[in-house]
Design a protein around this motif. Structure first.
Motif, PDB file in Angstrom:
ATOM      1  N   ASP A  99     -29.384 -39.760  13.228  1.00  0.00           N
ATOM      2  CA  ASP A  99     -30.354 -38.947  12.478  1.00  0.00           C
ATOM      3  C   ASP A  99     -29.848 -37.532  12.259  1.00  0.00           C
ATOM      4  N   GLY A 100     -28.552 -37.314  12.552  1.00  0.00           N
ATOM      5  CA  GLY A 100     -28.003 -35.975  12.431  1.00  0.00           C
ATOM      6  C   GLY A 100     -27.779 -35.561  10.994  1.00  0.00           C
ATOM      7  N   PHE A 101     -27.758 -34.249  10.770  1.00  0.00           N
ATOM      8  CA  PHE A 101     -27.492 -33.726   9.427  1.00  0.00           C
ATOM      9  C   PHE A 101     -26.980 -32.304   9.540  1.00  0.00           C
ATOM     10  N   VAL A 102     -26.343 -31.850   8.475  1.00  0.00           N
ATOM     11  CA  VAL A 102     -25.897 -30.477   8.367  1.00  0.00           C
ATOM     12  C   VAL A 102     -26.739 -29.807   7.291  1.00  0.00           C
ATOM     13  N   GLY A 103     -27.112 -28.593   7.550  1.00  0.00           N
ATOM     14  CA  GLY A 103     -27.869 -27.823   6.567  1.00  0.00           C
ATOM     15  C   GLY A 103     -27.137 -26.542   6.233  1.00  0.00           C
ATOM     16  N   ALA A 104     -27.275 -26.077   4.996  1.00  0.00           N
ATOM     17  CA  ALA A 104     -26.618 -24.843   4.577  1.00  0.00           C
ATOM     18  C   ALA A 104     -27.543 -24.074   3.651  1.00  0.00           C
ATOM     19  N   GLU A 105     -27.527 -22.760   3.819  1.00  0.00           N
ATOM     20  CA  GLU A 105     -28.223 -21.864   2.895  1.00  0.00           C
ATOM     21  C   GLU A 105     -27.151 -21.224   2.019  1.00  0.00           C
ATOM     22  N   ILE A 106     -27.161 -21.567   0.744  1.00  0.00           N
ATOM     23  CA  ILE A 106     -26.102 -21.167  -0.177  1.00  0.00           C
ATOM     24  C   ILE A 106     -26.707 -20.252  -1.236  1.00  0.00           C
ATOM     25  N   MET A 107     -26.149 -19.073  -1.350  1.00  0.00           N
ATOM     26  CA  MET A 107     -26.631 -18.101  -2.326  1.00  0.00           C
ATOM     27  C   MET A 107     -25.841 -18.255  -3.629  1.00  0.00           C
ATOM     28  N   VAL A 108     -26.580 -18.467  -4.723  1.00  0.00           N
ATOM     29  CA  VAL A 108     -25.975 -18.612  -6.046  1.00  0.00           C
ATOM     30  C   VAL A 108     -26.670 -17.625  -6.978  1.00  0.00           C
ATOM     31  N   ASP A 141     -31.262 -34.057  15.186  1.00  0.00           N
ATOM     32  CA  ASP A 141     -32.376 -34.579  14.407  1.00  0.00           C
ATOM     33  C   ASP A 141     -33.210 -33.377  14.008  1.00  0.00           C
ATOM     34  N   ALA A 142     -34.287 -33.599  13.314  1.00  0.00           N
ATOM     35  CA  ALA A 142     -35.056 -32.469  12.776  1.00  0.00           C
ATOM     36  C   ALA A 142     -35.620 -31.555  13.859  1.00  0.00           C
ATOM     37  N   SER A 143     -35.669 -32.011  15.091  1.00  0.00           N
ATOM     38  CA  SER A 143     -36.229 -31.193  16.171  1.00  0.00           C
ATOM     39  C   SER A 143     -35.179 -30.692  17.150  1.00  0.00           C
ATOM     40  N   THR A 144     -33.908 -31.074  16.944  1.00  0.00           N
ATOM     41  CA  THR A 144     -32.868 -30.708  17.910  1.00  0.00           C
ATOM     42  C   THR A 144     -31.722 -30.010  17.192  1.00  0.00           C
ATOM     43  N   LEU A 145     -31.657 -28.692  17.320  1.00  0.00           N
ATOM     44  CA  LEU A 145     -30.606 -27.894  16.708  1.00  0.00           C
ATOM     45  C   LEU A 145     -29.394 -27.865  17.637  1.00  0.00           C
ATOM     46  N   LEU A 146     -28.229 -28.248  17.085  1.00  0.00           N
ATOM     47  CA  LEU A 146     -27.001 -28.257  17.889  1.00  0.00           C
ATOM     48  C   LEU A 146     -26.219 -26.959  17.755  1.00  0.00           C
ATOM     49  N   ARG A 147     -26.139 -26.405  16.563  1.00  0.00           N
ATOM     50  CA  ARG A 147     -25.406 -25.167  16.361  1.00  0.00           C
ATOM     51  C   ARG A 147     -25.916 -24.482  15.112  1.00  0.00           C
ATOM     52  N   ASP A 148     -26.004 -23.145  15.188  1.00  0.00           N
ATOM     53  CA  ASP A 148     -26.502 -22.337  14.073  1.00  0.00           C
ATOM     54  C   ASP A 148     -25.517 -21.207  13.843  1.00  0.00           C
ATOM     55  N   ILE A 149     -24.858 -21.190  12.676  1.00  0.00           N
ATOM     56  CA  ILE A 149     -23.812 -20.211  12.384  1.00  0.00           C
ATOM     57  C   ILE A 149     -24.232 -19.388  11.181  1.00  0.00           C
ATOM     58  N   SER A 150     -24.398 -18.128  11.374  1.00  0.00           N
ATOM     59  CA  SER A 150     -24.687 -17.210  10.276  1.00  0.00           C
ATOM     60  C   SER A 150     -23.377 -16.690   9.707  1.00  0.00           C
ATOM     61  N   LEU A 151     -23.291 -16.656   8.405  1.00  0.00           N
ATOM     62  CA  LEU A 151     -22.116 -16.143   7.717  1.00  0.00           C
ATOM     63  C   LEU A 151     -22.525 -14.937   6.877  1.00  0.00           C
ATOM     64  N   ARG A 152     -21.569 -14.289   6.296  1.00  0.00           N
ATOM     65  CA  ARG A 152     -21.828 -13.022   5.609  1.00  0.00           C
ATOM     66  C   ARG A 152     -20.930 -12.908   4.383  1.00  0.00           C
ATOM     67  N   PRO A 153     -21.288 -12.069   3.406  1.00  0.00           N
ATOM     68  CA  PRO A 153     -20.326 -11.725   2.365  1.00  0.00           C
ATOM     69  C   PRO A 153     -19.142 -11.015   2.999  1.00  0.00           C
TER      70      PRO A 153
END
Length: 653
Positions: free
Chosen positions: A101-110, A34-46
């Motif tokens: 209430d789960g969701f996936v979020g992504a930061e996508i560079m365009v 949910d918005a207050s509970t982070l399950l996993r955070d994965i940073s990616l790279r070029p």
């Protein structure tokens, strides 16, 4: 691995002016309960990003490498890039129940801009795509949907706008990115079986790519890599239109040929015309028409009276006879009624006559016939009712009238039966005359009907002979049209062939990179080639004798090399697709471990060609990468099926 086992790579990047790094890449993927509970955070790279789930030989815990979440991770990235679903229909309800209430979020560079995408795992949040620096920056609007809901239209506008309107009619222009995403991030279920096999129905992705024909997917790929011109697209569309018309006309010719065989014999038999003549000959058809018109003229020359009454006088006579009969029948009915009532009237008259006669004979008039008062009383006292005196002469007159009426009625009773018999005879005579006229009418009508049938049949033969001529004339026109269409299709195919030759430069660029990749990734003695024809785009890896590789291993690695070649082509600005690629466990089981390990070393070496790397390559694996890769920062995530905390969502479903 022997140092000379692989040929040296020769690939270099020639980036478009001003470009640094990939135009599209995923910077971060995060999973929330949910918005207050982070399950996993994965940073990616070029560059290269490796997701590893160690197999039994390397994990040291006896844990299976499957079920850890590698494919789900790839599916979630696809989901954030605009795909409809993140799992199949069996898994999705389980995940939605566990994470409502789960969701996936992504930061996508365009193109240097950061887009934050949040998409629901459960059922309680909308899909969102908005420009922001971090996923968390959008949490205050997490419950508010955006327009567009996904980032797909943004990516389509940046990469596909130049050709998405040229795709075949069975694909909408706003679906082109969905199809390209199927290519750039293949389903693990497809097992790298074919260059154009991207989406499996078993994955439940909802991608349009799983329903498209090879021709449509080939068109999209060729447009994306610049190997298909607008002229060829137009020629291909015209060829399809002409082919459809040709097929329709051929079907019509088949119907006309059947009609020709069946109806010609029937017409010949009806018109006494030789059946051995050729109905495709216009002279033969005109002779048929002439013969039919001659038959009609013969029939028309008879006393054909359709529409006229040939015996109008007889009709008038019948009407007069019927009117006379009706009058006589009415008269007879009156006489019969009169005869029936006479006995009662005679009896009444006799009764009245007897009463009156008795009064006169006895002199006893009991009551006045006018006022019905006793006559003696009237004579004695006078009549207080009537002003008239009783008149015995009138009584006698009434008696006389009654007697005459009785005589008349007796006369009628004796004469009426004869009158009635006479009328019966007249009616019978009239009936015979009317019946004779009716019989004559039946004969006339039958004659008229027979003549009408002959006339109708003759006219029908004329109509059919003319129709037959029109149909056969149309057949000649249809046949000529089919020949013309065939000629135009041949011309269009030649035009398409020439356009393909002009597109050979783009195919050549792709083939050059593919050949370099084969030389770099495969053992010495292997070579690559690629060609385009009407049946598709064909990359091949050729093996010299003595190379110990199975066909399945070569086929799957050929597809890996083809995808990497397209990614490099795009990084160099020669393809209108993102230089972005996901391979989910690309190793075929019997592919040599050294060849597979070399894949990681090779793609890592590509990063050194340009800084930052102009591509993003995400690969999952159960086989341990090379030592170089294991020690590289490209190793982004290690997963395991046990314990649950080591899985992608850090829990069981």
């Amino acid at each position: 691995m022997q140092p000379d086992f692989f040929q040296p790579e020769e690939i270099e990047f020639t980036l478009p002016e001003g470009q640094q790094g990939p135009r599209l890449w995923v910077r971060r993927v995060a999973l929330w309960q949910d918005a207050s509970t982070l399950l996993r955070d994965i940073s990616l790279r070029p560059g290269v990003n490796i997701i590893w789930s160690p197999d039994l030989s390397t994990n040291g815990r006896g844990a299976t490498p499957h079920g850890s979440g590698k494919s789900t991770f790839c599916r979630l990235i696809r989901y954030c890039l605009g795909e409809r679903h993140f799992s199949n229909e069996d898994q999705r309800p389980l995940m939605q129940h566990k994470l409502p209430d789960g969701f996936v979020g992504a930061e996508i560079m365009v193109d240097g801009e950061c887009w934050v995408v949040t998409r629901p795992i459960g059922m309680n949040l909308p899909s969102r795509a908005v420009q922001a620096n971090r996923i968390e920056d959008t949490f205050d609007q997490l419950l508010v949907g955006t327009n567009p809901q996904t980032i797909a239209p943004v990516i389509s506008d940046r990469f596909c706008s130049g050709y998405r309107d040229q795709v075949p009619d069975n694909l909408k222009s706003d679906q082109v990115w969905d199809v390209l995403l199927g290519w750039l991030a293949r389903d693990q279920e497809c097992r790298l079986d074919d260059v154009f096999d991207w989406r499996s129905k078993r994955s439940g992705s909802g991608s349009p790519a799983q329903e498209l024909s090879l021709e449509t997917k080939l068109t999209v790929v060729r447009l994306a890599i610049g190997a298909l011109s607008a002229a060829e697209v137009s020629a291909s569309a015209q060829a399809r239109t002409f082919s459809n018309e040709r097929d329709r006309l051929r079907q019509k010719l088949g119907h006309l040929d059947w009609f020709q065989r069946q109806r010609f014999d029937e017409l010949c038999e009806s018109l006494s015309y030789p059946k051995d003549r050729d109905p495709s000959d216009e002279i033969v058809r005109k002779e048929l028409i002439d013969r039919a018109n001659e038959e009609l003229a013969k029939v028309a020359g008879t006393d054909h009276t359709k529409g006229r009454t040939r015996s109008a006088d007889q009709q008038k006579k019948r009407q007069a006879l019927q009117a006379e009969r009706n009058k006589i029948v009415e008269e007879r009915a009156d006489l019969k009624a009169l005869l029936k009532g006479i006995p009662n009237e005679i009896a009444a008259a006799r009764t009245e006559q007897g009463t009156e006669q008795a009064r006169l004979e006895t002199g006893v008039i009991v009551r006045c016939t006018i006022c019905h008062v006793n006559i003696d009383e009237v004579k004695a006292n006078g009549c207080g009712i009537s002003l008239q005196r009783c008149n015995l002469d009138e009584v006698r007159t009434r008696i006389d009238r009654a007697e005459k009426r009785i005589a008349d009625m007796e006369q009628q009773r004796s004469t009426l039966p004869g009158e009635i018999s006479r009328l019966d005879a007249e009616i019978a005579s009239l009936d015979r005359e009317i019946a004779a006229i009716d019989e004559a009418f039946v004969k006339v009508e039958k004659q008229l009907s027979d003549e009408d049938k002959k006339h109708i049949s003759a006219r029908e033969l004329v109509r059919e002979a003319n129709w037959f001529d029109r149909q056969l004339s149309e057949r000649a026109a249809v046949s000529a049209r089919v020949e013309s269409i065939e000629s135009q299709i041949d011309g269009l195919r030649e035009s398409m062939r020439l356009e393909r030759e002009r597109a050979a430069a783009a195919i050549g660029n792709l083939e050059t990179i593919f050949q370099q990749l084969v030389a770099s990734l495969m053992p010495r003695g292997c070579s690559g080639k690629m060609w385009l024809d009407g049946n598709g785009l064909h990359p091949e890896i050729l093996l010299d004798r003595g190379i110990g590789l199975s066909t399945a291993a070569v086929e799957s690695f050929k597809i890996v090399a083809f995808d990497l070649a397209a990614m490099i082509l795009s990084a160099n600005g020669n393809a209108s697709i993102p230089s972005f690629l996901i391979h989910d466990s690309p190793r075929e089981a019997d592919l040599d471990a050294d060849i597979y390990s070399n894949l990681f070393d090779f793609v890592l070496s590509l990063e050194e060609k340009s800084s930052p790397p102009p591509f993003q390559y995400i690969v999952t694996t159960t086989t341990a990468p090379s030592q170089q890769a294991l020690a590289h920062e490209a190793m982004r995530l290690q997963l395991s099926s046990t314990p649950p905390e080591a899985r992608l969502f850090a829990m069981d479903f």
